[in-house]
Write a protein that holds these residues in place. Structure first.
Motif, short mmCIF file in Angstrom:
data_model
loop_
_atom_site.label_atom_id
_atom_site.label_comp_id
_atom_site.label_asym_id
_atom_site.label_seq_id
_atom_site.Cartn_x
_atom_site.Cartn_y
_atom_site.Cartn_z
N ILE A 1 36.07 42.24 113.10
CA ILE A 1 35.77 43.92 113.10
C ILE A 1 37.16 44.38 113.68
CG2 ILE A 1 34.55 45.73 114.13
CD1 ILE A 1 31.97 44.08 114.31
N GLU B 1 40.12 47.87 113.00
CA GLU B 1 40.28 49.29 112.52
C GLU B 1 40.67 49.04 111.04
OE1 GLU B 1 43.68 52.63 112.53
OE2 GLU B 1 43.21 51.73 114.66
N GLN C 1 35.89 51.15 112.43
CA GLN C 1 35.53 49.89 112.56
C GLN C 1 35.24 49.53 110.99
OE1 GLN C 1 32.60 49.53 115.44
NE2 GLN C 1 33.99 48.51 116.92
#
Length: 139
Positions: free
Chosen positions: A50, A52, A115
């Protein structure tokens, strides 16, 4: 209730490949409104993360970090049968992991604003990666 799907992703070599929308579609298809989704890759030379998803430079920095932290062509690696990126790819997978679990709230993954879910390919050559998605919860 449990819903499981599998899919394949063709990579073009070392990089991060966003799979957020694919996983979101599987969650929607499952009909599960509250629970968790587990995403798992059946490989030892790529991982799931996970990260940006709004600014690609964050992933550029991630790639640069791993290139420095686990360099290829290190003379102390013994497991090099498949080339100089073989052992580094396994170490990178151990550091990041083959799976991610995300809560489902009101039928959607409860990811933060920036995310996204990514397959993190650690090998230089293209590969076809298998990903299993299991959604568990209540409708």
């Amino acid at each position: 209730m449990v819903h499981t799907e599998q899919f394949q992703l063709r990579t073009s070599g070392k990089n991060t490949y966003e799979i957020t929308s694919k996983i979101s579609n599987i969650v929607a298809t499952s009909g599960i409104r509250a629970g968790t989704v587990t995403v798992f890759t059946q490989h030892t030379s790529c991982s799931l993360i996970i990260m940006e998803n709004a600014d690609a430079s964050a992933r550029t920095d991630l790639h640069a970090y791993f290139d420095r932290a686990v360099p290829e062509d290190s003379p102390y690696f013994v497991h090099t049968y498949e080339g100089p990126d073989d052992m580094p790819s396994h170490i990178r997978t151990v550091l990041t992991g083959p799976s991610e679990v995300v809560p489902i709230v009101d039928g959607h993954m409860a990811l933060g604003t920036w995310q996204g879910l990514f397959l993190f390919e650690h090998r230089r050559a293209p590969h076809t990666r298998r990903i299993i998605v299991t959604v568990i919860g209540e409708t």
